[in-house]
Write an enzyme that holds these catalytic residues in place. Structure first.
Site, PDB file in Angstrom:
ATOM      1  CE  LYS A 165     -27.574  26.825   9.961  1.00 28.10           C
ATOM      2  NZ  LYS A 165     -27.265  25.625   9.077  1.00 28.10           N
TER       3      LYS A 165
HETATM    4  O1  G3P Z   1     -25.468  22.548   9.386  1.00 26.79           O
HETATM    5  C1  G3P Z   1     -24.109  22.765   9.398  1.00 26.79           C
HETATM    6  C2  G3P Z   1     -23.425  21.528   9.819  1.00 26.79           C
HETATM    7  O2  G3P Z   1     -24.202  20.454  10.262  1.00 26.79           O
HETATM    8  C3  G3P Z   1     -22.084  21.371   9.096  1.00 26.79           C
HETATM    9  O3  G3P Z   1     -21.453  20.103   9.279  1.00 26.79           O
HETATM   10  O4  G3P Z   1     -20.170  18.379   8.507  1.00 26.79           O
HETATM   11  O5  G3P Z   1     -19.844  20.503   7.481  1.00 26.79           O
HETATM   12  O6  G3P Z   1     -19.157  20.387   9.799  1.00 26.79           O
HETATM   13  P1  G3P Z   1     -20.080  19.683   8.913  1.00 26.79           P
END
Ligand code: G3P
Length: 217
Positions: free
Chosen positions: A83
Site C-alpha cells: 500500500k
Molecule cells: O484503510 C484506511 C481507511 O479505511 C481509513 O478509515 O475511518 O480512518 O478514515 P478512517
C-alpha cells in the site's frame, strides 16, 4: 462485491473469516499502532489466517525507500499487497512494483483525477476515502461514482476499494454504485445484520414458542 476488513486485530479478522466474510484485509499505520504489535509480526499472522490480499502500508515518502520497504513487506507472504500513498513518489513506487508483477493498493485517494493517475501507474486497487470526505462536508459517494464512470469509460482494471467506511449505508451505497471492494471495520460489517423488524419478529416468534411450548430437540 468483495469484503475486506480494515483492521490489524487478529481475533476480529478470525471471527469474520470463519464465516466466509473476509476476501482480504487492509491495514495502515494507524491500525498497526492501535494493535500495539510489530508490523512485520502482525502482518504475517494476518497473512497466515486469510487467503486473500493483505494490504500493508509503506512508511517512507520517497519512491526509492517505498520500493525497498515494499520489497521487504512482499517477503512476508505471497498474499501481500503493498500500500502506497497517492503522491507522485507513491505513483512511481506503484509503477515499479506493479511492473514487477506485485499487487499495489494506492491509498489516500480523494479525487477521480488521482484515481486516474493510479490506474495508469498500474494500481491493483485504488482506495478512495469516503468517510474523510463526508467529514469535511463533501460527498464521498460522489467520488466512488466518478471513479466508476472514469474507469468504465476506458476499461481500466484497477479495482475500486471503497475505504474509510463508517456506516452500513456506505457499504450499501458502494454496492449500488458498483465498487469492486469495500474495506470496513469489523463492527460496521457486523452491524449489517441488524434490523429492528428482525428483532421484533424474533421476539414475537419466541413468545409463541413459549406459549405453545414448541420443542424440536
Ligand atoms: O484503510 C484506511 C481507511 O479505511 C481509513 O478509515 O475511518 O480512518 O478514515 P478512517
Amino acid at each position: 462485491m468483495k469484503f475486506f476488513v480494515d483492521t490489524a486485530e487478529i481475533d476480529a479478522i478470525a471471527e469474520l473469516n470463519n464465516l466466509g466474510m473476509v476476501d482480504g484485509v487492509t491495514t495502515n499505520p494507524s491500525l498497526i499502532k492501535k494493535s500495539g504489535r510489530d508490523i512485520i509480526e502482525v502482518t504475517k499472522e494476518i497473512c497466515d489466517l486469510v487467503a486473500g490480499p493483505v494490504s500493508a502500508e509503506v512508511t517512507a515518502v520517497d519512491a526509492d525507500t517505498m520500493i525497498a520497504e515494499g520489497r521487504k513487506l512482499l517477503e512476508i507472504a505471497e498474499n501481500i499487497t503493498v500500500k502506497v500513498p497517492l503522491t507522485w513518489d507513491g505513483l512511481k513506487a506503484c509503477k515499479t512494483l506493479s511492473d514487477e508483477g506485485h499487487k499495489v493498493n494506492v491509498t489516500l485517494c480523494f479525487s477521480a483525477n488521482q484515481a486516474l493517475l493510479a490506474a495508469k501507474a498500474g494500481a491493483t486497487f485504488i482506495s478512495p476515502f469516503i468517510g474523510r470526505l463526508d467529514d469535511i462536508n463533501l460527498d464521498g459517494m460522489e467520488l466512488i461514482e466518478d471513479i466508476r464512470t472514469v474507469y468504465d469509460n476506458y476499461g481500466f482494471e484497477t479495482e475500486i476499494l471503497a475505504a474509510s467506511i463508517r456506516s452500513v449505508n456506505h457499504i450499501l451505497d458502494s454496492a449500488r454504485i458498483g465498487a469492486d471492494v469495500i474495506t470496513a471495520p469489523p463492527a460496521v460489517i457486523k452491524a449489517m445484520v441488524n434490523h429492528p423488524l428482525t428483532d421484533k419478529g424474533l421476539d414475537a416468534f419466541l413468545a409463541d414458542i413459549k406459549a405453545a411450548d414448541i420443542k424440536i430437540l
